[in-house]
Write an enzyme that holds these catalytic residues in place. Structure first.
Site, PDB file in Angstrom:
ATOM      1  N   VAL A  30       0.492  -0.973  -0.395  1.00 49.74           N
ATOM      2  CA  VAL A  30       0.108  -0.051   0.119  1.00 49.74           C
ATOM      3  C   VAL A  30       0.196   1.100   0.171  1.00 49.74           C
ATOM      4  CG1 VAL A  30      -1.897   1.590   1.359  1.00 49.74           C
ATOM      5  CG2 VAL A  30      -1.654  -1.120   0.889  1.00 49.74           C
ATOM      6  N   ASP A  48      10.438   2.859   6.648  1.00 47.41           N
ATOM      7  CA  ASP A  48       9.905   1.972   6.965  1.00 47.41           C
ATOM      8  C   ASP A  48      10.527   1.210   7.760  1.00 47.41           C
ATOM      9  OD1 ASP A  48       8.032  -0.637   4.943  1.00 47.41           O
ATOM     10  OD2 ASP A  48       9.918  -0.978   6.237  1.00 47.41           O
ATOM     11  N   ARG A  53      14.206  -3.534   3.567  1.00 48.49           N
ATOM     12  CA  ARG A  53      13.479  -2.892   3.004  1.00 48.49           C
ATOM     13  C   ARG A  53      13.748  -1.371   2.389  1.00 48.49           C
ATOM     14  NH1 ARG A  53       9.867  -3.631  -0.686  1.00 48.49           N
ATOM     15  NH2 ARG A  53       8.008  -2.256  -0.623  1.00 48.49           N
ATOM     16  N   THR A  98      -2.120  -4.179   9.355  1.00 47.68           N
ATOM     17  CA  THR A  98      -3.279  -4.863  10.529  1.00 47.68           C
ATOM     18  C   THR A  98      -3.263  -6.275  10.462  1.00 47.68           C
ATOM     19  OG1 THR A  98      -4.778  -3.641   9.767  1.00 47.68           O
ATOM     20  CG2 THR A  98      -4.195  -2.383  11.445  1.00 47.68           C
ATOM     21  N   THR A 133      -6.615  -0.952   7.932  1.00 55.05           N
ATOM     22  CA  THR A 133      -8.006  -1.181   8.099  1.00 55.05           C
ATOM     23  C   THR A 133      -8.025  -1.469   9.839  1.00 55.05           C
ATOM     24  OG1 THR A 133      -8.229  -2.549   6.389  1.00 55.05           O
ATOM     25  CG2 THR A 133      -9.064  -2.944   7.841  1.00 55.05           C
ATOM     26  N   CYS A 273      -6.808  -9.174   3.281  1.00 53.81           N
ATOM     27  CA  CYS A 273      -7.981  -8.171   4.012  1.00 53.81           C
ATOM     28  C   CYS A 273      -9.021  -9.593   3.599  1.00 53.81           C
ATOM     29  CB  CYS A 273      -7.729  -7.526   2.411  1.00 53.81           C
ATOM     30  SG  CYS A 273      -6.761  -6.372   1.789  1.00 53.81           S
ATOM     31  N   ARG A 344       2.291 -14.430   2.552  1.00 57.36           N
ATOM     32  CA  ARG A 344       1.975 -14.109   3.883  1.00 57.36           C
ATOM     33  C   ARG A 344       0.384 -13.934   3.961  1.00 57.36           C
ATOM     34  NH1 ARG A 344       2.480  -7.913   4.691  1.00 57.36           N
ATOM     35  NH2 ARG A 344       1.763  -8.497   2.981  1.00 57.36           N
TER      36      ARG A 344
END
Length: 442
Positions: A30, A48, A53, A98, A133, A273, A344
């Site tokens: 995102v 980050d 990363r 999240t 979220t 999601c 994941r």
């Protein structure tokens, strides 16, 4: 950009020109594309917590594959690992994951850690927008008090807060940050209008203003909960039709000829999601005394589909007189969705683990996943496609384009007869298994 004093320059711009300096916290699926598009118009600091990363992005490598090497080379994002450098920002966007914990309850650890980082950089007049979220109410109940406590400022008079749910679909090059309608909210009318204006300045799609932060939060969780319930219905239908000896895909194709039939198909539901967001809604529902039966029923069905598929694989092996203990299974595709490297929360792990627990020898391969990540999750090294043996069973768990493009000769090389070809989603239609090899799908 080495040696450039962003803090000094940005601070002057904030003081004298009121220019928005965007600080993006979390540079995953995102945050990275969001930061990239904001950087076309604004100065952007991308933070980050993973030093690896940041180093990879600085070197032009994006593991998520949301940005190409060329896009990374030309982006104007200032990648940082030191949270102190966020002090130069005045418009913060939080895009951290999240997830849920082992008890399937919301895990806000990363969100609250990100909030603490933002709070330490927060100055009078700054804006904080959450895209991660959450359940309805979490921003104002969990995040705002932390921002106030650490910064010493008060929401409203000191800083403004908003929520704008992310709608990124990993690996989708059609529905992107710039082309998806952006839902926005704010703690007051001024915050709402300012946040809407900032997003509107960088996207091509519309901006939709909600009446409150809670409404925006709720809109996100029900988007994915709706999909979860519909897929659960398809999965339940597939189990019914299995017992009736009917091909589920054929039934759905026939039903889809009606103009208002919804186009959903059975399959494994994972990712961060659809497989997670419903639990944020049910958590809040139960907290206010309501037991959400339909949502939880859908979750139970989808959470158990990996085991269901494994049981069907073993059942059909035995039916064809193939010994599960003596046979090999090539498990093809490990990520949570096709043409995406993210493993994941992939429910393929449930399928793999159940087969292994039943004594089946399983070889794993995925053309999209990273080897080090696969080894960490599956505790075994994936094979190269060229090294896959001829196995009694081939299971296409995730229909990557790679598998769709294989011809019969390549499938035949990794297949034994008698055997079984399992195409979970019924997506590998160009392959016709050779004589003696049965075919099964949801």
């Amino acid at each position: 950009m080495d040696g450039f004093d962003f803090k000094m320059v940005y601070a002057k711009q904030r003081l004298y020109h009121g220019e928005k300096v965007i600080g993006v916290i979390g540079l995953g699926y995102v945050g990275l594309p969001l930061a990239h598009h904001f950087a076309e118009k604004y100065k952007v600091i991308g933070y980050d917590k993973s030093e690896r990363r940041i180093n990879e992005l600085t070197e032009g490598i994006d593991r998520t594959r949301e940005l190409s090497a060329e896009e990374l080379a030309n982006t104007h994002i200032q990648f940082v690992h030191d949270p102190a450098q966020l002090k130069a920002a005045n418009f913060f966007i939080v895009t951290v994951p999240t997830p849920i914990n082992h008890a399937k309850q919301p895990d806000l650890t990363m969100l609250l850690d990100a909030t603490r980082i933002v709070a330490q950089a927060l100055d009078q007049g700054d804006y904080v927008v959450y895209e991660s979220t959450v359940y309805p109410g979490a921003t104002e109940e969990k995040c705002v008090p932390l921002l106030e406590e650490i910064s010493g400022l008060k929401m409203g008079a000191g800083f403004k807060v908003g929520f704008s749910p992310e709608r990124i679909n990993p690996s989708d090059k059609e529905h992107t940050f710039k082309t998806i309608t952006k839902v926005v909210s704010g703690n007051d009318e001024e915050a709402l209008n300012t946040i809407a204006g900032v997003y509107d300045s960088v996207i091509d799609a519309d901006v939709f203003k909600t009446s409150s932060i809670k409404v925006a939060e709720a809109s996100k969780v029900i988007e994915n909960t709706q999909r979860d319930i519909n897929i659960a219905f398809m999965n339940e239908l597939s189990m019914i039709f299995e017992r009736l000896g009917i091909n589920t895909n054929e039934v759905l194709e026939a039903a889809a000829t009606k103009w208002n039939f919804l186009n959903f198909t059975p399959g494994l539901v994972g990712g961060h999601c659809i497989g997670v967001d419903p639990y944020y809604l049910t958590h809040k529902a139960q907290a206010v005394g309501y037991h959400p039966e339909v949502v939880l029923a859908g979750r139970r069905i989808n959470d158990n589909m990996g085991i269901h598929v494994a049981q069907q694989v073993i059942y059909h092996m035995v039916k064809k007189k193939i010994s599960p203990a003596a046979a090999q299974v090539n498990l093809l595709g490990l990520t949570f969705k096709e043409d995406c490297p993210d493993i994941r929360n992939s429910r393929v792990k449930d399928l793999y683990q159940h087969l292994v627990d039943c004594g089946v020898h399983v070889n794993i391969f995925d053309p999209e996943a990273y080897q080090d990540e696969v080894e960490m999750v599956y505790k075994v090294s994936p094979m190269a496609f060229a090294d896959l043996p001829a196995a009694e069973v081939n299971v296409v768990a995730v229909p990557h384009t790679f598998f769709k493009n294989l011809d019969d000769s390549e499938w035949n090389r990794i297949s034994k007869s008698p055997g079984l070809f399992v195409d979970i989603k019924g997506a590998i239609r160009r392959h016709s298994p050779q004589a003696g090899i049965g075919r099964w799908q949801l």
